[in-house]
Scaffold this active site. Structure first.
Site, PDB file in Angstrom:
ATOM      1  N   ASN A   7       0.877  -1.173   0.000  1.00 21.35           N
ATOM      2  CA  ASN A   7       0.000   0.000   0.000  1.00 21.35           C
ATOM      3  C   ASN A   7       0.914   1.223   0.000  1.00 21.35           C
ATOM      4  O   ASN A   7       1.426   1.627   1.044  1.00 21.35           O
ATOM      5  CB  ASN A   7      -0.898  -0.024   1.234  1.00 21.35           C
ATOM      6  CG  ASN A   7      -1.903   1.115   1.269  1.00 21.35           C
ATOM      7  OD1 ASN A   7      -1.795   2.070   0.510  1.00 21.35           O
ATOM      8  ND2 ASN A   7      -2.867   1.029   2.164  1.00 21.35           N
ATOM      9  N   ARG A  91      -2.537  -1.854  -3.579  1.00 19.60           N
ATOM     10  CA  ARG A  91      -3.659  -0.930  -3.439  1.00 19.60           C
ATOM     11  C   ARG A  91      -3.447   0.237  -4.404  1.00 19.60           C
ATOM     12  O   ARG A  91      -2.441   0.931  -4.355  1.00 19.60           O
ATOM     13  CB  ARG A  91      -3.745  -0.384  -2.022  1.00 19.60           C
ATOM     14  CG  ARG A  91      -4.927   0.571  -1.839  1.00 19.60           C
ATOM     15  CD  ARG A  91      -4.643   1.604  -0.783  1.00 19.60           C
ATOM     16  NE  ARG A  91      -5.777   2.523  -0.645  1.00 19.60           N
ATOM     17  CZ  ARG A  91      -5.713   3.656   0.036  1.00 19.60           C
ATOM     18  NH1 ARG A  91      -4.599   4.028   0.605  1.00 19.60           N
ATOM     19  NH2 ARG A  91      -6.767   4.432   0.116  1.00 19.60           N
ATOM     20  N   HIS A 180     -12.083   4.635  -0.367  1.00 18.99           N
ATOM     21  CA  HIS A 180     -12.223   3.670   0.736  1.00 18.99           C
ATOM     22  C   HIS A 180     -13.087   2.480   0.311  1.00 18.99           C
ATOM     23  O   HIS A 180     -13.737   1.840   1.142  1.00 18.99           O
ATOM     24  CB  HIS A 180     -12.845   4.324   1.984  1.00 18.99           C
ATOM     25  CG  HIS A 180     -12.013   5.385   2.612  1.00 18.99           C
ATOM     26  ND1 HIS A 180     -12.568   6.531   3.148  1.00 18.99           N
ATOM     27  CD2 HIS A 180     -10.681   5.494   2.786  1.00 18.99           C
ATOM     28  CE1 HIS A 180     -11.614   7.308   3.631  1.00 18.99           C
ATOM     29  NE2 HIS A 180     -10.454   6.689   3.424  1.00 18.99           N
ATOM     30  N   GLU A 388      -9.037  -3.987   5.224  1.00 18.55           N
ATOM     31  CA  GLU A 388      -8.835  -3.817   3.790  1.00 18.55           C
ATOM     32  C   GLU A 388      -7.827  -4.823   3.244  1.00 18.55           C
ATOM     33  O   GLU A 388      -7.954  -5.288   2.106  1.00 18.55           O
ATOM     34  CB  GLU A 388      -8.392  -2.386   3.493  1.00 18.55           C
ATOM     35  CG  GLU A 388      -9.452  -1.348   3.824  1.00 18.55           C
ATOM     36  CD  GLU A 388      -8.968   0.070   3.658  1.00 18.55           C
ATOM     37  OE1 GLU A 388      -9.135   0.603   2.546  1.00 18.55           O
ATOM     38  OE2 GLU A 388      -8.420   0.641   4.628  1.00 18.55           O
TER      39      GLU A 388
END
Length: 421
Positions: A7, A91, A180, A388
């Site tokens: 990420n 991500r 999100h 996540e």
């Protein structure tokens, strides 16, 4: 098999190594201050002391290389072999309209990501740099992109089109995208499991409230039909340093007076506003609560403004989805700040929201799924910690195994009522 997730932000990389066979996190960590000097790594391996190392990472290539070395090199007590890493999941904040789900990365995918990088310039640069670094360092390992925006691509056009010159949408992609997405996906699937209903039959309002970013999502029949963030993560609720919804003439008004220029205005709206702008010094909601106890009127004002804005979104999304099955609070602030939850829901009893204030006030910690409404509340209220990374992992595995189509049909393990983290 082991799955590595990356990420990448502006100057950070959060990473996690997950063993799919044992369903456990082997290691996780973060590289801070990539490209800006005084870099360091915090590396946490299950069952060991947390490792902290100062290490200069002039770019994302150096940072990714260091992560891989820590994970795989026996000289650094590596926890896996390179050949055991089956894939890397990335991500990606913005996928524009092209990507409605996670995808295996190839040159064409990278070009498509670059084509919309202007829509999220603060985030996309790090995403792309980390992705390209990982492909260079691990050229024989499949790489998968998981998009923040994908979950919201089910919004109808009347929810995502702005009342602006239509050619701005046609030429530049100016529309609501939302963010999100993986968080709203996870907590909505968990809420459906807790309600004992199929996700496709659930109407929900999910509220991702962290110290930095805040977004609310209206979910009807299991899919996103509206969300508070827009073209960028600036629109919507009050956030730590972001203003959220404002009169769009304010930037031009202040620019004429202060002569800040476009960059100065953007900095003010994204880094000097929100609860920080009102209090003058705080983004952490715990500090604001302490300030309220000490009689700080601006802390009280910041709290009231944020709670009021959340309440307005709850009310507006009732109109969008009808009476929801549940309202879900998630992320750091949503999970631990019982005062904000209570204030946001206060006075909504006529809408079927009956908060159990005693249970709500007892919940001040991360990690616990909890029903905080009364048993007979027509609309349930849950705290559901988001995860996540679990979405990243399961999308990657689904793509490797050829079972993934999109988030609507993927069989996520956390959709089961029996799922345990």
């Amino acid at each position: 098999m082991d799955i590595l997730t990356l990420n990448c932000g502006n100057s950070t990389i959060k990473y996690e190594l997950y063993n799919w066979d044992s369903k456990k996190v082997i290691a996780k960590g973060i590289v801070e201050r990539v490209g800006i000097g005084d870099s360091y790594i915090i590396h946490d391996v299950s069952g060991r002391n947390v490792y902290h190392e100062s290490y200069e990472c002039p770019d994302f290539h150096a940072a990714v290389r260091r992560i891989v070395k820590l994970l795989t090199n026996v000289d650094y007590d590596g926890v896996t072999a390179l050949e055991n890493i089956a894939a890397v999941g990335h991500r990606i904040v913005h996928g524009g309209e092209k990507f409605t789900g996670s995808v295996l990365i190839d040159d064409g995918v990278i070009e498509s990501i670059k084509a919309v990088k202007h829509l999220a310039p603060m985030h996309s640069a790090g995403n792309i740099a980390g992705l390209e670094a990982a492909r260079e360092i691990l050229p024989d390992i499949p790489q998968v992109a998981i998009f923040d925006t994908a979950f919201h691509q089910t919004m109808p056009d009347y929810a995502y089109i702005y009342a602006l010159p239509y050619e701005w949408y046609e030429k530049y992609g100016v529309r609501r995208y939302g963010f999100h997405g993986t968080s709203h996906l996870y907590v909505s699937k968990r809420a459906a499991a807790l309600l004992g209903k199929p996700a496709k039959d659930c109407n929900l309002i999910t509220m991702h409230i962290s110290n930095a970013g805040v977004s609310i999502c209206a979910i009807k029949n299991g899919v996103s039909v509206d969300t508070s963030m827009g073209l960028t993560p600036l629109e919507g609720a009050v956030m730590g340093t972001r203003c959220g919804d404002i009169d769009p003439s304010i930037p031009a008004f202040i620019e004429r007076i202060e002569n800040l220029g476009c960059d100065g205005i953007n900095t003010a709206l994204t880094k000097k506003s929100g609860v920080f702008g009102i209090t003058g010094k705080y983004t952490d909601r715990r500090d604001i609560l302490e300030g309220i106890k000490a009689g700080n009127e601006r802390c009280k004002l910041a709290f009231d403004v944020e709670a009021y804005r959340l309440k307005k979104y709850i009310g507006s999304y009732f109109a969008v989805v009808g009476r929801p099955d549940a309202i879900v609070f998630s992320a750091a602030v949503g999970e631990i700040n019982c005062e904000l939850r209570e204030a946001a829901l206060d006075g909504l009893e006529s809408m079927g929201i009956l908060l159990d204030r005693e249970i709500n006030c007892r919940s001040r910690s991360h990690g616990e799924e909890l029903l905080i409404s009364k048993v007979d509340s027509p609309v349930k209220v849950y705290i559901i910690p988001t995860d996540e990374e679990q979405v990243f992992i399961e999308d990657v595995v689904g793509i490797l195994e050829g079972t993934y189509t999109d988030h609507l049909h993927n069989r996520y393990s956390f959709s089961s009522p029996d799922y345990k983290k």
